[in-house]
Design a protein around this motif. Structure first.
Motif: not given
Lengths: 404, 404
Positions: A202, A226, A230, A233-234, A250-255, A257, A260, A272, A274
């Protein structure tokens, strides 16, 4: 060959289901009154099987076979997530009871708080010597904050000794569990022989830009954290398929900004992320890729990205010989109706695997649903899998693998 | 040519700065005691100039020139954001006072709550007939929740009539304001003739996937709403530069994944996205592009994306003849030291533009800082810009453009 009373097994499961019943599922959070009722109920079931039953100082329920070995340890956990399912954990515990009732030389165990209301796996960690008193002092309930010490006292467990498993007593640990995914169901299979429990690595990626007015700041000069997130992550989305293993996730569980708000260019972003796999080389390759992507982001972007390691667990492979007994048992009971597969989620078995040979068997989950009261498995699949477990257990007991 | 007393102008600005002083800036939220003090202080300054001064039922401070026309309206706002700058709004108001003091036939106005403590632009909207009693009943302070009605009563404004501007009285409206960006400073320029106030088109994109376990769900079957959001935003990042205008801006200010936990595949995602431009064709092209991207996402992804229009304001172009007077005045006062530029932020001028010719002039912002107590502009640039304003105002008064 030992005959498992599958009818009695299903009856026991459904009786347990009524303790803390919630719709078609169960609400039995660790150390709640319903949870303690279920632990005492289990003690009674273990004694009925002729086992010496006890509840230890952290809530582990342990049934010790009184006869000679070699022994196996069989079990899982008995508490549930909030308003969750009737099988997650309970299946493995009652399968142990079923094997004991069938006369197999098994100790049966229900590890406390695998679900982590106070601390994930505190029961199995305690039983393998990985839980210090100081940590118990610090833990509290993640939902309502009650200190673990208070919960233990209210449950009548204060001052009791904590069980330490003796690896030399056992040839191995078996855990039957629901799959909590759809791999079996989607292939029309009825049993999964688990190859191991994946490691979870993680990370937290912190991106720093410059907060500014969305209208007054040109595209050329803005430092939009932000947007950097992006793009990063892309890039992960593009690169990870090139370096992952066959079953990596593989996972992004939280973004998140900051600030906001719609008219403000984000000055910072938190991601976040993992990934999971059962193979160390694959995990290392994915981390190298992640670091390369972050490095490239820092070369190109006007924002800076910082990669923080939050945790890296180790993969827990299941024992070859135990898996082989499960393969043979599954093929005997459901020819062509099973497969090998990794466990993407953590289980008590990963801690057992540190001190003894361990293996897991998965029963299908209808719709893959778990941690939800609608969780379910067909009764014929539950019966099938406890028969597979018993057959494999007997096979393994007869084998030449030595205990401890 | 009218001579502006720039020393007096700077003295006035610095005197106003002390009302609600906060570090080098000002904390003067709408209808706070300091804000009302500043409004009464302004009434006194307007009367000193021979104007008939009043505060209306929504807090607009209005100074009416007693002599014959043609008249101009000059002003801005006098309250500040919390702990913000000394020039944002105040500059435009005191430039009006300076022009009145120099003998120009101007009415001077400080519109209430342009900064939106209770409701953005309620002063300029009220003065142009766009604020209903019912809306006043509904509004409250965004920070502490006090109803607007209570604030007006406590400020002694209850029951007062609200000013309605008579467009036929004016040839036009001029507003001098700080740039709040770095376009002028980065080019070493000292004045900006504003071409217009951009329109802001705001959207909300809701993406629906399937919440699931990060480990137990394969990459092939998961419906990760966060990933769909990332891919959609990455596509916007690629396509918008191909269709935007020269000075368009587009911003994603907020991404929110649900449930937002590291080990859970996001089942839904919310994105707040906006773009700005002064040209309707460009705005429409950007929206078509956005819709195409959302449509393509829905064709490719296992998640569904829904595009919601939150608001679409209209561009407010500044008046050609007024801009021409500002061009000439700027060239006379600072040869080669000025440029035409759009305003990326909203101003009271956008509401004035609905009922009369309107124009804005920007003074440079040091470091582009605004909505912050460190906001500042060099005094020689403040003085320069009020001279440009006076020159342009006189030029425009003499021109053949008719009032109303």
């Amino acid at each position: 060959m030992a005959q498992v009373d599958t009818e009695r097994f299903l009856k026991d499961l459904n009786e347990l289901r009524r303790i803390g019943q919630f719709k078609t599922g169960v609400h039995r959070p660790t150390f709640s009154p319903e949870d303690m009722e279920s632990r005492h109920w289990l003690v009674a079931r273990l004694e009925e099987c002729g086992l010496e039953a006890s509840i230890d100082g952290i809530g582990n329920v342990f049934g010790r076979h009184k006869g000679p070995g070699p022994h196996l340890l069989v079990g899982s956990h008995i508490e549930t997530q909030n308003q969750a399912g009737w099988l997650d954990g309970a299946l493995g515990v009652m399968s142990g009871v079923a094997l004991a009732r069938a006369g197999l030389p098994v100790d049966v165990i229900a590890f406390a708080d695998e679900e982590g209301h106070y601390g994930s796996f505190i029961g199995s960690r305690s039983a393998t010597g990985l839980l210090e008193e100081g940590e118990i002092d610090r833990l509290s309930n993640r939902y309502h904050g009650k200190p673990l010490r208070d919960a233990l006292r209210e449950a009548g467990l204060e001052g009791r000794e904590r069980l330490r498993l003796d690896p030399s007593r056992y040839k191995g640990f078996f855990e039957l569990h629901i799959e909590q995914g759809t791999q079996l169901e989607s292939r029309g299979l009825r049993a999964g022989v688990v190859t191991g429990i994946v490691a979870i690595w993680q990370f937290r990626i912190l991106i720093t830009g410059m907060q500014d007015h969305a209208g007054g700041t040109t595209m050329a000069e803005r430092k939009d954290a932000g947007l950097a997130a992006v793009r990063l992550l892309a890039r992960i989305d593009q690169e990870f398929p090139m370096v992952c293993g066959e079953r990596s996730t593989w996972t992004c569980g939280r973004i998140a900004l900051e600030p906001g708000a719609p008219s403000i260019i984000p000055g910072s972003a938190e991601v976040l992320f993992q990934f999971r796999d059962i193979d160390m080389e694959t995990l290392e390759r994915m981390e190298r890729t992640l670091r390369a992507i972050v490095g490239e982001s820092n070369r190109r972007e006007r924002c800076t990205a910082e990669l923080q390691v939050m945790s890296r667990s180790i993969p827990s492979p299941c024992h070859e010989a135990m898996m082989a007994t499960l393969d043979r048992a599954a093929e005997a009971e459901a020819p062509g109706g099973w497969m090998r597969m990794p466990s993407g989620a953590g289980h008590d078995a990963q801690y057992m695997a540190r001190i003894m040979p361990a293996a897991m068997l998965f029963a299908p989950s209808i719709g893959g649903i778990s941690h939800h009261w609608a969780e379910d498995t067909k009764e014929e699949d539950l019966a099938l899998n406890v028969r597979i477990l018993a057959r494999a257990a007997e096979d393994f007991l007869r084998s030449n693998v030595s205990p401890g």
